[in-house]
Structure formats: structure tokens, C-alpha cells
Design a protein around this motif. Structure first.
Motif, PDB file in Angstrom:
ATOM      1  N   ASP A   2     -19.480 -14.101  -9.461  1.00 53.21           N
ATOM      2  CA  ASP A   2     -19.391 -13.688 -10.857  1.00 53.21           C
ATOM      3  C   ASP A   2     -19.413 -12.174 -11.029  1.00 53.21           C
ATOM      4  O   ASP A   2     -18.825 -11.651 -11.967  1.00 53.21           O
ATOM      5  N   ASP A   3     -20.077 -11.463 -10.121  1.00 57.61           N
ATOM      6  CA  ASP A   3     -20.178 -10.015 -10.258  1.00 57.61           C
ATOM      7  C   ASP A   3     -19.081  -9.260  -9.506  1.00 57.61           C
ATOM      8  O   ASP A   3     -19.091  -8.054  -9.413  1.00 57.61           O
ATOM      9  N   VAL A   4     -18.085  -9.982  -8.966  1.00 54.63           N
ATOM     10  CA  VAL A   4     -16.991  -9.381  -8.214  1.00 54.63           C
ATOM     11  C   VAL A   4     -15.743  -9.302  -9.087  1.00 54.63           C
ATOM     12  O   VAL A   4     -15.382 -10.268  -9.746  1.00 54.63           O
ATOM     13  N   ASP A   5     -15.100  -8.134  -9.108  1.00 53.45           N
ATOM     14  CA  ASP A   5     -13.817  -7.993  -9.792  1.00 53.45           C
ATOM     15  C   ASP A   5     -12.741  -8.497  -8.844  1.00 53.45           C
ATOM     16  O   ASP A   5     -12.255  -7.765  -7.969  1.00 53.45           O
ATOM     17  N   PHE A   6     -12.394  -9.781  -8.974  1.00 56.91           N
ATOM     18  CA  PHE A   6     -11.494 -10.428  -8.039  1.00 56.91           C
ATOM     19  C   PHE A   6     -10.108  -9.797  -8.045  1.00 56.91           C
ATOM     20  O   PHE A   6      -9.489  -9.626  -7.002  1.00 56.91           O
ATOM     21  N   ASP A   7      -9.600  -9.419  -9.211  1.00 57.36           N
ATOM     22  CA  ASP A   7      -8.279  -8.784  -9.295  1.00 57.36           C
ATOM     23  C   ASP A   7      -8.259  -7.458  -8.538  1.00 57.36           C
ATOM     24  O   ASP A   7      -7.288  -7.141  -7.851  1.00 57.36           O
ATOM     25  N   GLU A   8      -9.335  -6.695  -8.634  1.00 60.41           N
ATOM     26  CA  GLU A   8      -9.426  -5.427  -7.904  1.00 60.41           C
ATOM     27  C   GLU A   8      -9.514  -5.681  -6.400  1.00 60.41           C
ATOM     28  O   GLU A   8      -8.884  -4.982  -5.609  1.00 60.41           O
ATOM     29  N   LEU A   9     -10.274  -6.697  -6.005  1.00 61.25           N
ATOM     30  CA  LEU A   9     -10.384  -7.046  -4.595  1.00 61.25           C
ATOM     31  C   LEU A   9      -9.020  -7.419  -4.029  1.00 61.25           C
ATOM     32  O   LEU A   9      -8.603  -6.896  -2.995  1.00 61.25           O
ATOM     33  N   VAL A  10      -8.298  -8.292  -4.707  1.00 60.68           N
ATOM     34  CA  VAL A  10      -6.985  -8.743  -4.244  1.00 60.68           C
ATOM     35  C   VAL A  10      -5.982  -7.580  -4.210  1.00 60.68           C
ATOM     36  O   VAL A  10      -5.130  -7.519  -3.323  1.00 60.68           O
ATOM     37  N   ALA A  11      -6.095  -6.640  -5.128  1.00 57.88           N
ATOM     38  CA  ALA A  11      -5.186  -5.496  -5.160  1.00 57.88           C
ATOM     39  C   ALA A  11      -5.305  -4.631  -3.899  1.00 57.88           C
ATOM     40  O   ALA A  11      -4.369  -3.915  -3.547  1.00 57.88           O
ATOM     41  N   SER A  12      -6.435  -4.724  -3.205  1.00 51.67           N
ATOM     42  CA  SER A  12      -6.642  -3.955  -1.977  1.00 51.67           C
ATOM     43  C   SER A  12      -6.104  -4.659  -0.739  1.00 51.67           C
ATOM     44  O   SER A  12      -6.111  -4.093   0.344  1.00 51.67           O
ATOM     45  N   LEU A  13      -5.645  -5.898  -0.879  1.00 54.51           N
ATOM     46  CA  LEU A  13      -5.221  -6.716   0.252  1.00 54.51           C
ATOM     47  C   LEU A  13      -3.703  -6.796   0.335  1.00 54.51           C
ATOM     48  O   LEU A  13      -2.999  -6.469  -0.609  1.00 54.51           O
ATOM     49  N   THR A  14      -3.204  -7.286   1.475  1.00 55.79           N
ATOM     50  CA  THR A  14      -1.773  -7.444   1.710  1.00 55.79           C
ATOM     51  C   THR A  14      -1.412  -8.923   1.651  1.00 55.79           C
ATOM     52  O   THR A  14      -1.972  -9.721   2.412  1.00 55.79           O
ATOM     53  N   LEU A  15      -0.508  -9.293   0.762  1.00 45.36           N
ATOM     54  CA  LEU A  15      -0.062 -10.683   0.647  1.00 45.36           C
ATOM     55  C   LEU A  15       0.673 -11.081   1.917  1.00 45.36           C
ATOM     56  O   LEU A  15       1.591 -10.401   2.350  1.00 45.36           O
ATOM     57  N   ARG A  16       0.248 -12.206   2.520  1.00 43.09           N
ATOM     58  CA  ARG A  16       0.891 -12.699   3.750  1.00 43.09           C
ATOM     59  C   ARG A  16       1.749 -13.916   3.494  1.00 43.09           C
ATOM     60  O   ARG A  16       2.791 -14.088   4.092  1.00 43.09           O
ATOM     61  N   GLU A  17       1.267 -14.817   2.637  1.00 47.87           N
ATOM     62  CA  GLU A  17       1.983 -16.078   2.413  1.00 47.87           C
ATOM     63  C   GLU A  17       1.646 -16.597   1.024  1.00 47.87           C
ATOM     64  O   GLU A  17       0.517 -16.456   0.557  1.00 47.87           O
ATOM     65  N   GLU A  18       2.633 -17.215   0.397  1.00 48.45           N
ATOM     66  CA  GLU A  18       2.389 -17.906  -0.868  1.00 48.45           C
ATOM     67  C   GLU A  18       3.282 -19.129  -0.926  1.00 48.45           C
ATOM     68  O   GLU A  18       4.469 -19.055  -0.643  1.00 48.45           O
ATOM     69  N   ASN A  19       2.684 -20.260  -1.264  1.00 43.65           N
ATOM     70  CA  ASN A  19       3.433 -21.486  -1.499  1.00 43.65           C
ATOM     71  C   ASN A  19       2.758 -22.238  -2.638  1.00 43.65           C
ATOM     72  O   ASN A  19       1.871 -21.686  -3.295  1.00 43.65           O
ATOM     73  N   THR A  20       3.150 -23.464  -2.885  1.00 46.93           N
ATOM     74  CA  THR A  20       2.588 -24.199  -4.026  1.00 46.93           C
ATOM     75  C   THR A  20       1.118 -24.529  -3.846  1.00 46.93           C
ATOM     76  O   THR A  20       0.395 -24.697  -4.817  1.00 46.93           O
ATOM     77  N   ALA A  21       0.645 -24.598  -2.598  1.00 52.13           N
ATOM     78  CA  ALA A  21      -0.733 -25.004  -2.337  1.00 52.13           C
ATOM     79  C   ALA A  21      -1.708 -23.845  -2.211  1.00 52.13           C
ATOM     80  O   ALA A  21      -2.878 -23.980  -2.567  1.00 52.13           O
TER      81      ALA A  21
END
Length: 77
Positions: A2-21
């Protein structure tokens, strides 16, 4: 998580894969895991319930929940 800004955390990472699951990100800048405070290797966001993961190596896992989605932080051994 709850105390983590998840959008900010993800913005620092590199997307590797995305699918429907799921979405998978690589931590290339040593962001620390919000659960254990150690840098994690990958972040997996499960978009479907249930979701199956095929893991071919031994990992330590930290698990959380964001916006009703399970998030998994992997730590290589």
C-alpha cells in the motif's frame, strides 16, 4: 504494498514480455523489492486469474497485490 508507488516502480523497469495472462519486467537498475528490501531480478504481473507460470530455475519469490492483480518479485539464487 500500500505504501509503494507501483507506477513509479514499474517506470524504472524494462518490459520483457506481455501477453493476455501476464506482464514481465526486468530490473536492470537494482530497484529494491518492497517486501524484502533486496534488489529483485524480475517482476511478473499476473493479469488473469488463474495464471500459470513455467519457471525453469530455482528462485526465491516475494508476492504482493496491486489493483487486484498478483505481483511476483523474483530473486535468483
Amino acid at each position: 504494498m500500500d505504501d509503494v508507488d507501483f507506477d513509479e516502480l514499474v517506470a524504472s523497469l524494462t518490459l520483457r514480455e506481455e501477453n493476455t495472462a501476464l506482464k514481465s519486467y526486468q530490473n536492470t537498475v537494482s530497484v529494491v523489492c518492497p517486501a524484502c528490501d533486496d534488489p529483485f531480478d524480475d517482476l511478473v504481473v499476473c493479469k488473469e486469474n488463474p495464471t500459470s507460470l513455467n519457471i525453469s530455475r530455482q528462485l526465491d519469490l516475494c508476492v504482493g497485490n496491486v489493483d487486484d492483480k498478483t505481483v511476483i518479485f523474483t530473486h535468483k539464487r
